[in-house]
Design a protein around this motif. Structure first.
Motif, PDB file in Angstrom:
ATOM      1  N   ALA A   1      -4.356 -37.833  14.562  1.00 38.57           N
ATOM      2  CA  ALA A   1      -2.815 -38.177  14.316  1.00 38.57           C
ATOM      3  C   ALA A   1      -2.650 -38.669  13.058  1.00 38.57           C
TER       4      ALA A   1
ATOM      5  N   THR B   1       2.291 -33.896  13.529  1.00 44.48           N
ATOM      6  CA  THR B   1       0.878 -34.080  13.340  1.00 44.48           C
ATOM      7  C   THR B   1       0.103 -34.231  12.358  1.00 44.48           C
TER       8      THR B   1
ATOM      9  N   LEU C   1       0.696 -41.866  18.072  1.00 46.59           N
ATOM     10  CA  LEU C   1       1.610 -41.104  17.851  1.00 46.59           C
ATOM     11  C   LEU C   1       3.167 -42.160  18.520  1.00 46.59           C
TER      12      LEU C   1
ATOM     13  N   THR D   1      -3.689 -38.630  20.728  1.00 48.96           N
ATOM     14  CA  THR D   1      -2.594 -38.259  19.637  1.00 48.96           C
ATOM     15  C   THR D   1      -2.001 -38.425  19.712  1.00 48.96           C
TER      16      THR D   1
END
Lengths: 189, 793
Positions: B704, B783, B769, B765
């Protein structure tokens, strides 16, 4: 060249050392002490951390020649080192202790019966070991921090161990292990 | 078989200490903390040589010539080998498609491809000799993305493909393509009140296991070789190695050495064949250990991806349809790309109820680094994109993102886009509810009466802020991962279990070929044996090829499949032991014939608790041993046009809540907390389960905000093959990870368990985000997020 130094309290000599060899290579390949690990060999991961005259260093970044006449402690000597520290100068072997060692013995398959330092035991108990490749370096670094700072805050632990990469655990159990070792150390005093 | 999620009930072994459900400690723990555990790079043999691989310095080129004479003349060098020295007609290997040359033949297809190998008496001698090999390359244009791969005049990465995918791919530079079509997207789109489109980019992640690729090959007297190796699947390695060496599999003996992490990166071969070739050539043991630089070239990575999504929803918050196209970059060789495509497609819309879908996933052949298996395996890339889409749709509808997900959450009985019904608990809404209900970390924890602790702020000890410009954001995500090998693969495992009296005590020995890579399979095998055989002493035999295949330590499958095999073998041993007892003691007590008999605490007891005999007396000097294969229920291939088929064994679900603080002026991110809720069916070892969840979560955090292998698009060369330039989370980057474990049994699986290892890598992840988006208001469609993406500089 020949390099003479002390490893885990014992004088050691390595012959035919090429000038470019690192302390890590000499420990692992010439002295039969592969406990210090070779995850990056560029000073980024901390898996090769040893004490050099008491100071934690990445042994991959130390040229073998630099350790001439100096004292090195590796993960293999951590239990003895911690024991020496905890009992200070009065660290003789009593008859009872000697008998105890004979009676226990160790299992070469599992290591069961091996005497461990508090930080080693805490890593096992807290589940801080998965693949274990980062473990030796972390143990040496964490043990050194607890020697300096017996009551670390979480932020202190994170700062002290920030040079040691672990890819398996997400560090939570490592935090638990260091907290546990600190707490047990506190109880023992 | 119906499954109702009720907790698994254990009768046999419930009174024996150290069985399943307990947090027993690792049997290898002591050796690992004392430095005595023998990893593959710790292997040593009298008189051994060191192997070194020469790798290509360019990504795509014809090899005009190779001159090894100077290398061979170097004192201390015992052998130099190139393609021309390979001993048989089998010169390629591969997991599914044998397209990977052992040593380059006439052409290199990616930066860092093995060209020659050297054996010498010192690793530095081997390195210097390898550097003296002169390779003359004639460079070719590089294929680096979909446009260059499928251009009409594109050079073919592989000229003469004859694999089983070539018949259905639209271009020879596409490894495999899997469409999934269900319902009528055109009609469903008409019902949508909002339609949201998004284009997403997922960077190339490295497994970055800490134990480098390494091993020791020792020539045997019979002309064979014994390889001590770190791998995820001994028998898969064996199947690929033996033909290249020209040896029957019986003459290639393999023993698992200590494995320093894997995460998918050890599914493919690395130095295995090279070490064996040099050992057989020189007649001496040969050790090869990659350094970190070489490791970045020595294994496949997670596929980078471009993903295009269209989601539609009604204004009351129901999804109408999803269309998506997922383009994975497989790099120069196939590795696991076809299976990654199958996963990305079949799990491409996430854990939601959508009747009308059009999905297309494909993997390219390019001259970028080869990509294959990594924890999450195709489901990770998709989850990043569909969860970003879910937030966007919720935003357009003015709905809370968790509420919107809950409204569309799949549950038991939901039909997947593949047509496969989800036939065990799927607590997606419940996991979201739980993760949202966890207590929030306090605000401004870095501030106290003593001032500011910069270590807890973005930028840390760089002392870049004392709180100015720091904004908090909270984000949520949930994901779905398959467990086990899918699409009709015969995914079995083998266990050999022996029970005998040793030193006056009944002892069980469990022998499998399962690769323990750190996950704790060895701990769980001992627990299963204790539960099933009612003994406390269990010995785990080292993993090797002297027992049948255990399948791969991947796909979150080992506790399910090899755990299942151990359970099954133990049950068979138990029956044999009871038969032995009945023969010996049956005539003296009617309960031997009439009662349900259990093994507990080293004794045969009735279900009423009456002790009938000690196992020591039942066994005496006899050993009871069983070796048996075990399979989970079969799966089917996906139809190549419609994607329909019961392709998966089991699904695994996790949800995350991320709390981040962003220094919006400098673009620095500090993840404050990353909470996870996961259903594990049955936690065989709760301590290990939580360790897996926290570890997987952290790998998701890495991709991430920091982890990416950067490949130069002009040259296809890797720009950051080191831990200096490829960053993985340190203990300072990693937050507290509270975990809430749910145990809804899947009755199809042993003990109701669900594979654990991968699901937490998926949703971590997108949760991070989402939190960064919340803090910054930025769209962030790629990412990892780097500071420049947040500051626009």
């Amino acid at each position: 060249m020949r390099v003479s130094f002390t490893v885990n309290g014992r004088p050691q000599e390595a012959d035919d050392v090429w000038e470019g060899e690192s302390l890590l290579y000499v420990l692992r390949e010439r002295l039969g002490l592969p406990g210090s690990k070779n995850a990056c060999e560029q000073g980024e991961c901390g898996s090769c951390t040893v004490r050099l005259d008491g100071v934690p260093v990445c042994s991959c970044l130390v040229a073998a020649g630099q350790v001439e006449g100096r004292e090195v402690v590796t993960v293999e000597g951590l239990a003895d080192y911690a024991k020496q520290r905890s009992c200070g100068d009065s660290c003789g072997t009593s008859l009872d202790e000697a008998k105890g060692w004979q009676a226990e013995g160790t299992d070469s398959q599992t290591g069961e019966g091996t005497e461990l330092s508090p930080i080693q035991q805490a890593f096992i108990d807290a589940g801080a070991v998965q693949c274990g490749f980062c473990t030796p370096g972390l143990l040496v670094a964490a043990d050194e921090m607890l020697e300096r700072n017996p009551n670390p805050t979480d932020a202190d632990i994170r700062e002290a161990l920030s040079g040691n990469l672990c890819r398996c655990t997400g560090y939570e159990k490592i935090m638990d292990a260091v907290r546990l070792a600190a707490a047990r150390q506190g109880e023992a005093v | 078989m119906p499954t109702n999620g009720a907790p698994t009930k254990i009768t046999q072994g419930s009174r024996t200490k150290g069985g399943i459900g307990e947090s027993t400690l690792r049997p290898d723990g002591t050796l690992k903390v004392t430095g005595e555990f023998a990893y593959s790079s710790d292997m040593w043999h009298e008189d051994m040589l060191w192997g070194q691989i020469l790798r290509s310095t360019v990504a795509h080129a014809e090899i005009v010539s190779i001159d090894t004479s100077e290398a061979l003349a170097t004192p201390g060098v015992y052998a130099v080998m190139t393609y021309d020295d390979l001993p048989t007609e089998v010169k390629n290997y591969g997991l599914e498609i044998q397209d990977t040359p052992v040593l380059a033949h006439g052409k290199v297809r990616h930066h860092g491809e093995p060209v020659a190998i050297v054996a010498a008496d010192h690793p530095e001698t081997a390195r210097r000799a390898a550097a003296k090999i002169k390779v003359d390359y004639r460079e070719l244009p590089v294929i680096t993305d979909e446009a260059s791969a499928t251009a009409p005049d594109a050079i073919l990465v592989h000229e003469n493909r004859d694999d089983h995918h070539i018949g259905h791919v639209p271009h020879p530079n596409i490894v495999h393509r899997q469409p999934i079509v269900r319902g009528d997207v055109g009609a469903a789109r008409e019902r949508a009140d909002v339609i949201v489109e998004g284009e997403y980019t997922f960077g190339m992640q490295d497994q970055a296991f800490l134990g480098p690729e390494s091993g020791l090959a020792v020539p045997d007297e019979d002309g064979g070789v014994h390889l001590y190796i770190a791998t995820q699947w001994l028998h898969s390695d064996l199947r690929q190695i033996a033909p290249v060496l020209g040896l029957p599999e019986s003459k290639v003996r393999m023993t698992l050495a200590g494995v320093g992490g894997a995460f998918g990166g050890r599914e493919d071969l690395s130095m295995q064949i090279h070490a064996c070739l040099l050992a057989l050539r020189t007649g001496k043991p040969v050790k090869i250990v990659y350094n970190r630089f070489e490791s970045f070239f020595g294994h496949v990575h997670r596929h980078p991806a471009k993903l295009h999504y269209e989601h539609g929803a009604t204004k009351d918050g129901k999804l109408t349809h999803v269309k998506c196209r997922i383009v994975l970059d497989g790099g120069a060789y196939a590795s696991a790309s076809p299976a990654v495509v199958g996963n990305a497609a079949s799990l491409g819309i996430g854990p939601y109820v959508v009747d009308d879908v059009e999905i297309e996933a494909l993997a390219l052949y390019t001259n970028n680094p080869p990509c294959g298996a990594m924890r999450g395996f195709g489901a990770v890339q998709a989850c990043f994109a569909y969860e970003a889409q879910m937030d966007k749709v919720a935003g357009q509808l003015g709905l809370d993102p968790v509420e919107f997900r809950r409204l569309n959450a799949m549950e038991q009985g939901t039909i997947m886009p593949t047509g496969q019904p989800v036939d065990s608990p799927a607590p997606v809404a419940e996991l979201l509810r739980r993760v949202k209900a966890m207590p929030m970390p306090p605000e401004r924890e870095w501030e106290s009466s003593e001032g500011v602790d910069v270590r807890q702020l973005p930028g840390g000890l760089s002392n870049t802020t004392h709180g100015e410009g720091v904004v908090r954001g909270v984000g949520y995500a949930v994901g779905i991962k398959n467990v086990g090998f899918s699409e009709g693969f015969d995914d079995y495992s083998t266990a050999r279990v022996r029970m005998e009296v040793v030193g006056g005590e009944p002892v069980a020995t469990v022998h499998t070929a399962m690769a323990e890579v750190g996950q704790g399979g060895v701990t769980v095998h001992a627990q299963i044996a204790r539960t099933e055989l009612g003994v406390t002493q269990v010995t785990i035999h080292p993993a090797d090829t002297q027992v049948g295949s255990a399948g791969s330590t991947s796909a979150s499958r080992q506790t399910y499949v090899t755990g299942g095999a151990v359970k099954n073998a133990c049950e068979l041993v138990r029956e044999k032991v009871l038969d032995l007892g009945r023969r010996k003691f049956g005539p003296y007590h009617p309960a031997w014939a009439t009662a349900e008999l259990l093994l507990e605490g080293g004794k045969v007891v009735t279900d009423g608790g009456e002790v009938l005999a000690g196992l020591v007396d039942v066994l005496e000097d006899e050993a009871v041993e069983v070796e048996e294969e075990w399979r989970h229920r079969p799966t089917e291939a996906f139809d190549l046009r419609t994607g329909q088929g019961n392709g998966h064994v089991q699904y695994s679900f996790a949800a995350h809540r991320a709390v981040v603080e962003v220094d919006t002026e400098l673009g620095l991110v500090k993840v404050i907390e990353l909470a996870c809720a996961q259903d594990v069916g049955k936690a065989l070892n709760p301590l290990s389960v939580i360790g897996q969840i926290q570890g997987g979560t952290t790998q998701g955090l890495g991709v991430a905000v920091m982890e990416e292998i950067v490949v130069d698009p002009k040259t296809a060369k890797v720009k950051n093959p080191s831990f200096t330039d490829y960053l993985i989370p340190t203990i300072l980057d990693t937050p507290t990870i509270p975990v809430d474990v749910l145990e809804l049994a899947d009755d199809h699986a042993p003990y109701g368990l669900r594979g654990v290892g991968e699901a937490p890598t998926l949703s971590s992840t997108p949760a991070v985000l989402a939190a960064i988006r919340k803090a910054t208001g930025l769209e962030l469609n790629r990412t990892p997020v780097r500071p420049e993406h947040l500051t626009g500089t």
